[in-house]
Enzyme design. Structure first.
Site, PDB file in Angstrom:
ATOM      1  N   GLU A  36       0.727  -1.170   0.090  1.00  0.00           N
ATOM      2  CA  GLU A  36       0.145   0.205  -0.057  1.00  0.00           C
ATOM      3  C   GLU A  36       0.884   1.369  -0.172  1.00  0.00           C
ATOM      4  OE1 GLU A  36      -3.929  -0.796   2.314  1.00  0.00           O
ATOM      5  OE2 GLU A  36      -2.456  -2.144   3.279  1.00  0.00           O
ATOM      6  N   SER A  85      -5.916  -3.113   1.274  1.00  0.00           N
ATOM      7  CA  SER A  85      -6.228  -2.621  -0.144  1.00  0.00           C
ATOM      8  C   SER A  85      -6.736  -3.711  -0.953  1.00  0.00           C
ATOM      9  CB  SER A  85      -5.094  -1.729  -0.794  1.00  0.00           C
ATOM     10  OG  SER A  85      -5.276  -0.675  -0.072  1.00  0.00           O
ATOM     11  N   TYR A 104      -9.252   2.884  -5.479  1.00  0.00           N
ATOM     12  CA  TYR A 104      -8.399   4.095  -5.809  1.00  0.00           C
ATOM     13  C   TYR A 104      -8.564   4.534  -7.238  1.00  0.00           C
ATOM     14  CZ  TYR A 104      -6.376   2.128  -1.682  1.00  0.00           C
ATOM     15  OH  TYR A 104      -6.146   1.657  -0.110  1.00  0.00           O
ATOM     16  N   ARG A 112     -11.063   2.871  11.291  1.00  0.00           N
ATOM     17  CA  ARG A 112     -12.234   2.550  10.515  1.00  0.00           C
ATOM     18  C   ARG A 112     -12.315   1.053  10.142  1.00  0.00           C
ATOM     19  NH1 ARG A 112     -10.839   2.693   4.817  1.00  0.00           N
ATOM     20  NH2 ARG A 112     -11.557   0.669   4.850  1.00  0.00           N
ATOM     21  N   ASP A 153     -14.804  -2.181   8.693  1.00  0.00           N
ATOM     22  CA  ASP A 153     -15.254  -2.627   7.604  1.00  0.00           C
ATOM     23  C   ASP A 153     -16.341  -3.715   8.030  1.00  0.00           C
ATOM     24  OD1 ASP A 153     -13.939  -0.830   6.286  1.00  0.00           O
ATOM     25  OD2 ASP A 153     -12.405  -2.339   5.402  1.00  0.00           O
ATOM     26  N   GLU A 185     -13.256  -6.371   9.219  1.00  0.00           N
ATOM     27  CA  GLU A 185     -11.809  -6.037   9.983  1.00  0.00           C
ATOM     28  C   GLU A 185     -12.009  -4.486  10.163  1.00  0.00           C
ATOM     29  OE1 GLU A 185      -8.748  -4.762   7.316  1.00  0.00           O
ATOM     30  OE2 GLU A 185     -10.319  -3.838   5.785  1.00  0.00           O
ATOM     31  N   ASN A 215      -9.243  -1.251  10.320  1.00  0.00           N
ATOM     32  CA  ASN A 215      -8.274  -0.512   9.733  1.00  0.00           C
ATOM     33  C   ASN A 215      -7.463   0.713  10.572  1.00  0.00           C
ATOM     34  OD1 ASN A 215      -8.255  -1.651   6.885  1.00  0.00           O
ATOM     35  ND2 ASN A 215     -10.290  -0.872   7.229  1.00  0.00           N
ATOM     36  N   GLY A 269      -6.870   4.957   5.223  1.00  0.00           N
ATOM     37  CA  GLY A 269      -6.649   5.909   3.779  1.00  0.00           C
ATOM     38  C   GLY A 269      -7.058   7.184   4.330  1.00  0.00           C
TER      39      GLY A 269
HETATM   40  N1  LIG Z   1     -16.529 -12.662   3.613  1.00  0.00           N
HETATM   41  C1  LIG Z   1     -16.652 -11.769   2.452  1.00  0.00           C
HETATM   42  N2  LIG Z   1     -17.981 -11.821   1.890  1.00  0.00           N
HETATM   43  C2  LIG Z   1     -17.986 -10.892   0.799  1.00  0.00           C
HETATM   44  N3  LIG Z   1     -17.094 -10.006   0.493  1.00  0.00           N
HETATM   45  C3  LIG Z   1     -15.914  -9.874   0.961  1.00  0.00           C
HETATM   46  C4  LIG Z   1     -15.873 -10.908   2.188  1.00  0.00           C
HETATM   47  N4  LIG Z   1     -14.472 -10.461   2.846  1.00  0.00           N
HETATM   48  C5  LIG Z   1     -14.022  -9.407   1.962  1.00  0.00           C
HETATM   49  N5  LIG Z   1     -14.806  -8.947   0.845  1.00  0.00           N
HETATM   50  C6  LIG Z   1     -14.612  -8.034  -0.151  1.00  0.00           C
HETATM   51  O1  LIG Z   1     -13.112  -7.746  -0.156  1.00  0.00           O
HETATM   52  C7  LIG Z   1     -12.931  -6.441   0.264  1.00  0.00           C
HETATM   53  C8  LIG Z   1     -11.623  -6.558   0.747  1.00  0.00           C
HETATM   54  O2  LIG Z   1     -11.847  -7.148   2.124  1.00  0.00           O
HETATM   55  P1  LIG Z   1     -11.223  -6.803   3.494  1.00  0.00           P
HETATM   56  O3  LIG Z   1     -11.722  -5.615   4.028  1.00  0.00           O
HETATM   57  O4  LIG Z   1     -11.372  -8.139   4.467  1.00  0.00           O
HETATM   58  O5  LIG Z   1      -9.796  -6.701   3.139  1.00  0.00           O
HETATM   59  P2  LIG Z   1      -8.575  -5.421   3.021  1.00  0.00           P
HETATM   60  O6  LIG Z   1      -7.943  -5.730   1.920  1.00  0.00           O
HETATM   61  O7  LIG Z   1      -7.701  -5.440   4.409  1.00  0.00           O
HETATM   62  O8  LIG Z   1      -9.311  -3.981   3.194  1.00  0.00           O
HETATM   63  P3  LIG Z   1      -8.765  -2.570   3.581  1.00  0.00           P
HETATM   64  O9  LIG Z   1      -8.264  -2.125   2.266  1.00  0.00           O
HETATM   65  O10 LIG Z   1     -10.033  -1.980   4.025  1.00  0.00           O
HETATM   66  O11 LIG Z   1      -7.581  -2.680   4.377  1.00  0.00           O
HETATM   67  C9  LIG Z   1     -14.189  -6.017   0.952  1.00  0.00           C
HETATM   68  O12 LIG Z   1     -14.096  -4.638   1.072  1.00  0.00           O
HETATM   69  C10 LIG Z   1     -15.235  -6.796   0.488  1.00  0.00           C
HETATM   70  O13 LIG Z   1     -15.495  -6.004  -0.974  1.00  0.00           O
HETATM   71 MG   LIG Z   2     -11.350  -3.661   4.318  1.00  0.00          MG
END
Ligand SMILES: Nc1ncnc2c1ncn2[C@@H]1O[C@H](COP(=O)(O)OP(=O)(O)OP(=O)(O)O)[C@@H](O)[C@H]1O
Ligand SMILES: [Mg+2]
Length: 366
Positions: free
Chosen positions: A35, A204, A270, A309, A311, A325, A327, A331
């Site tokens: 990232e 991300s 992004y 933040r 999610d 999760e 964060n 961002g």
């Molecule tokens: N169990 C799930 N069911 C459906 N969609 C999911 C699931 N887990 C993740 N996603 C999709 O994938 C995206 C990324 O997942 P997650 O938020 O777990 O990871 P991240 O890469 O750490 O995100 P961030 O950029 O917020 O740090 C989510 O925003 C969602 O759109």
């Molecule tokens: Mg996320």
């Protein structure tokens, strides 16, 4: 070398907006994570805003460091030091290219970074992903007695590991999708289809795939293991995607995220116009209240402080709200989600940066 005391401004009467004392701030960004580009955008935006607010700001890349000669680290905070600009591409950056820019690629912390941070009144952490959001930089700053923004090392480390976070969600009665953790080289297991495969400590959406068939599953695991040796395979939740900021323990407005195509992957996060972000989310007062209170519980369950933040996915069929999760250094590009939530509360980007510093400094006064 300057000591912290010497680094404080002589003109203590000078006030930044909001009544805050004018400070010397090191904005730490970049680093060596997937990232990196997003972080440089966050750092550039925050540095510019903090300088406009009247602070003296040094914008520092954690990995590349400060390679210009100086006789005193305070020189890095000069008012005319260039802040540059940042562009986030369609995909995460090639880190080998970044490594090649340093003669001693082994050490994550670049030249003069610690010296300049020591000369600051506070370090504004604009890092995302790995070293920066996972607690290691926080621990390094703690050991050096340097105040910084955001959560401490323990909360940062817990929140970075999605598997560990899940255990704490369960223990605290916070719904989260069922999942298994796989280690590289272990026999593959499955939670059934559809499912989501993601690196355990990623961000991300780098290395994350939505999987519908056995054939796609093998490819998704191969991709996720390219980034990390521990991978999470989660049950896919069909629902509306919501995200909530928490500032000093209190929930901010909720945003609903609607990608125009596919899921919320790196590109949809992004590239401007790729995703509709509705703030405040049109989900009714009752669901808004539920998700905000859940976000505050997550903040405490994961031992976070200052801001973050969280999610969520709202399965409208069962009316269950699942936490994905947290964060800990979300961002902060000028179009990011937290600045939109702040705007809905009447706080502009510059005021938000001040607020982050103000709430982060509380623990140093306790
Ligand atoms: N169990 C799930 N069911 C459906 N969609 C999911 C699931 N887990 C993740 N996603 C999709 O994938 C995206 C990324 O997942 P997650 O938020 O777990 O990871 P991240 O890469 O750490 O995100 P961030 O950029 O917020 O740090 C989510 O925003 C969602 O759109
Ligand atoms: Mg996320």
């Amino acid at each position: 070398m300057s000591t912290k005391k010497e680094s404080l401004f002589d003109d203590q009467d000078t006030q930044a907006p909001g009544g805050m004392k004018r400070m010397r701030i090191a904005v730490l960004c970049g680093g060596l994570s997937n990232e990196r580009d997003v972080s440089i955008s966050t750092g550039t935006g925050a540095a510019r805003a903090l300088r406009e607010n009247g602070h003296q700001v040094a914008l520092l890349d954690l990995y590349l460091g400060w390679d210009r000669p100086f006789s005193d680290p305070a020189e890095a905070f000069s008012d005319d030091a260039a802040l540059g600009s940042a562009v986030i591409g369609d995909a995460s950056p090639d880190l080998d290219e970044v490594r090649a820019m340093r003669p001693d690629p082994e050490c994550i912390v670049g030249p003069n970074v610690l010296e300049i941070c020591r000369a600051a009144d506070v370090v504004f952490l604009a890092l995302h992903g790995e070293a920066g959001e996972n607690g290691k930089v926080q621990a390094l700053l703690d050991l050096n007695g340097i105040p910084y923004t955001g959560s401490g090392y323990l909360g940062s480390a817990i929140a970075m590991n999605k598997g560990l976070s899940k255990m704490l969600f369960r223990e605290n009665g916070i719904a989260t999708p069922d999942a298994i953790r796989l280690r590289k080289g272990e026999p593959s297991r499955s939670v059934g289809f559809p499912c989501v495969v993601k690196p355990c400590s990623g961000g991300s959406s780098v290395g994350t795939s939505i999987v519908r068939t056995e054939a796609e599953y093998a490819d998704a695991l191969e991709l996720a293991f390219r980034y990390e040796s521990e991978v999470l395979v989660e049950t896919y939740i069909k629902g509306r995607e919501l995200t909530v900021g928490v500032m000093d323990g209190a929930a901010m407005p909720v945003i609903e995220i609607i990608p125009k195509s596919g899921f919320y992957d790196y590109k949809n996060k992004y590239q401007s116009g790729a995703t509709e972000e509705i703030c405040p989310a049109q989900i009714g007062a009752e669901t808004t209240e539920r998700v905000q209170r859940l976000a505050e519980r997550v903040f405490h369950a994961l031992m976070l402080d200052a801001y973050c933040r969280i999610d969520f996915l709202w399965d409208t069929a069962s009316d269950e709200i699942y936490c994905l999760e947290a964060n800990t250094l979300p961002g902060m590009t000028p179009t990011s989600l937290i600045p939109q939530m702040a705007a809905a509360q009447g706080m502009d980007y510059g005021q938000l940066c001040e607020k982050i510093i103000e709430v982060s400094m509380k623990k140093y006064r306790e």
